[in-house]
Design a protein around this motif. Sequence first.
Motif, PDB file in Angstrom:
ATOM      1  N   ASP A  27       1.181  -1.066   0.382  1.00  0.00           N
ATOM      2  CA  ASP A  27      -0.204  -0.171   0.495  1.00  0.00           C
ATOM      3  C   ASP A  27       0.896   0.846   0.185  1.00  0.00           C
ATOM      4  N   ASP A 585     -11.826   1.421  -0.543  1.00  0.00           N
ATOM      5  CA  ASP A 585     -10.964   0.562   0.059  1.00  0.00           C
ATOM      6  C   ASP A 585     -11.168  -0.145   1.361  1.00  0.00           C
ATOM      7  N   VAL A 624      -9.211  -0.125  -4.803  1.00  0.00           N
ATOM      8  CA  VAL A 624      -8.417   0.488  -4.605  1.00  0.00           C
ATOM      9  C   VAL A 624      -7.121  -0.198  -5.337  1.00  0.00           C
ATOM     10  N   GLU A 650     -10.107   6.622   2.130  1.00  0.00           N
ATOM     11  CA  GLU A 650     -10.445   6.026   0.813  1.00  0.00           C
ATOM     12  C   GLU A 650     -10.583   6.328  -0.267  1.00  0.00           C
ATOM     13  N   LYS A 653      -6.828   7.866  -1.871  1.00  0.00           N
ATOM     14  CA  LYS A 653      -5.719   6.920  -1.863  1.00  0.00           C
ATOM     15  C   LYS A 653      -6.598   6.217  -3.739  1.00  0.00           C
ATOM     16  N   TRP A 654      -7.810   5.869  -3.767  1.00  0.00           N
ATOM     17  CA  TRP A 654      -8.540   5.441  -4.760  1.00  0.00           C
ATOM     18  C   TRP A 654      -7.866   6.927  -6.600  1.00  0.00           C
TER      19      TRP A 654
END
Length: 708
Positions: A27, A585, A624, A650, A653-654
């Motif tokens: 990650d 996520d 993700v 979430e 990050k996506w």
Amino acid sequence: MTSGPSTPPLAYKKPQNREHHGDVYIDDYEWLRNKDSPEVIAHLESENSYTDARTAHQEPLRQQIFNEIKNRTQETDLSVPVRRGNYWYYTRTVEGQEYGIHCRAPISSPIDWAAPLISGSDQIGLTGEQILLDDNVEAEGHEFFSLGSFDLSDDGTQLLYAVDVEGDERYTIRVRVIATGENLPDTIPNTSAGALFDPSGRYLFYTTVDDAWRPDTVWRHEIGAARTTDTSIFHEPDERFWVGIGITRSRKFLMIEAGSSVTTESWLLDASDPTGDFTVVWPRHDHTEYDVEHAIINGEDRLLIVHNGGGAVNFELVSVAVEDPRGTQRMLLPHDPQIRLESVDAFADFLVVEYRRDGLTRIAIDRHDESGLTELDFDEPLFAVGSAGNPEWTQPTIRFGFTSFVTPSTVYDLVVATGERRLLKQQPVLGGYDPTLYEQRREWATAEDGTQVPISLVYRRDLILPGTPAPTLLYGYGSYEHSIDPGFGIARLSLLDRGMIFAIAHVRGGGELGRTWYETGKTLTKRNTFTDFVSCARHIIDAGYTTPNQLVAEGGSAGGLLMGAVANLAPELFAGILAEVPFVDALTSILDPSLPLTVIEWDEWGDPLHDAEVYAYMKSYSPVENVRAVAYPHILAVTSLNDTRVLYVEPAKWVAKLREVGADALLKTEMSAGHGGVSGRYSAWRERAFNYAWVLGTAGLNPSESDS
């Protein structure tokens, strides 16, 4: 991180290993989870600046849509008054003010059950009005405001209310003396929503949450006493369960309910003894849910229980003796595989039963006279109906609301004895709205496994020509047995009147077609939710309603997970995807029991922390983890910094992952809001206008201004 007016922010990579069941996932963007980091805040603000720059050309359209919503809305308005005790209670709004004003006015007579009709001349309030709480005053100095509890003592002298000014759904309770408008010293911070008085008005009951934001403890507070003397009357140690406190309409029983996604348990206490001990109705049994209502039938105290035990998948209704709830049951409504029984409301002289049949909500009345159920009928092909605003045990009427894609929200009173329907109010739509201009209809898509999936559509008859594809917004959710029912929306007219079709894909995981519809769209069958949506998209394309270049998908929260999944599954079908507070996520979140609500969610998604099969299954669809090098549609992800249900990290990050493969993805973060977005109606209208302008441009309705 670097960015300019025409280049997106680039989040740097800080690899962290996540290892479970022998699988290692790297990650790169988990560092974005640190909400207190100035670097994280700077990144989110940089994303906002980039989104602002990329969409600046849409500002005239946004302003136009905002004005359309505003001009169609009766800003100074009054809700239909609800009788409770000796007063009519209502909320009114005033032009230019963001929030509602909660009021009451005395009734003219103890036998007066005819609610005042609301017309244009009544918008300033009823005769003898008394303002109980002005949310605009309470919200002064705060960027966010939400009311989580609002209750009156039975004698009408005290008001309990609780507010959240951060968006994190932690509320502070206060008690106000209505006659003076002054607050008592009683102040209780960090509570959950839903606090209430006992019938004596001497005590109030409230819930608090644990570190994972799970309501886990019910408390009793004596008015005027120090908070340190409050008594914890129920604590739920099982992290799968939440708790809540309520009171029956008869005002005879206080009730605690503990519930998970698949199991419930209720506890009762005679309300005349608020310091007594609660007793369990039915001990919890895994995968059995039940709801309890107190009724008096033929002079006998009974508990009405809607439950799904013993194979009653779509629930059935039984009654039991109050003094022996685990004793002999009387069957009132047996299980029906074609009808999803949802609730029963008891009144002194009748019952109101709500259920679903053929994908639509229904209401029926049982008059305690052996005549059986009388269902209310409606003459539209698609609609939503439900009872609300019925607090009084002895009332002779039932208040219910009706709406459809073409009929604005409408409030009726039904006189139970005669069947007469009294139209009390229909949501005003200013500017000459004509419902005959709009068509609503249902289509059925064939899913991958042959299942027929319903799609509801609405559009302008004069703008959508048969066989001529049109820009279309396809909405989906599909989780928690939550149904997306046909309903009217003023803001949506700004899409329909520009020649756009609006459609809802009623995918599995929702509750539209009964409990089995839900069960086959969760845990290890969750992929059905995503493939159903793809099948619905293909159906409306193949049927000639739209084309991939004109089709935009929309979903929020768990529906945002749906958006992320279909972006990976079938990016070629969509011009754009609008994902609001998206749960993208999912695997990372559901693996971490310390995060808000995670353990509760294991019944919905499965437990990937302890089950390797669930882990592999979730990893196969979690957005993700499945971003890949394909031509993605345009993506707009909207989130809120203080959201405690789906954390901002979430979608952050996506979007970072999507940028790695060259996707055109925008991130917009509300910096002072929660899961429901911004507070205040004008702010909410501007947020909707922002999203709809993006949708219109992406679908090609403003080609000269569309995003490049």
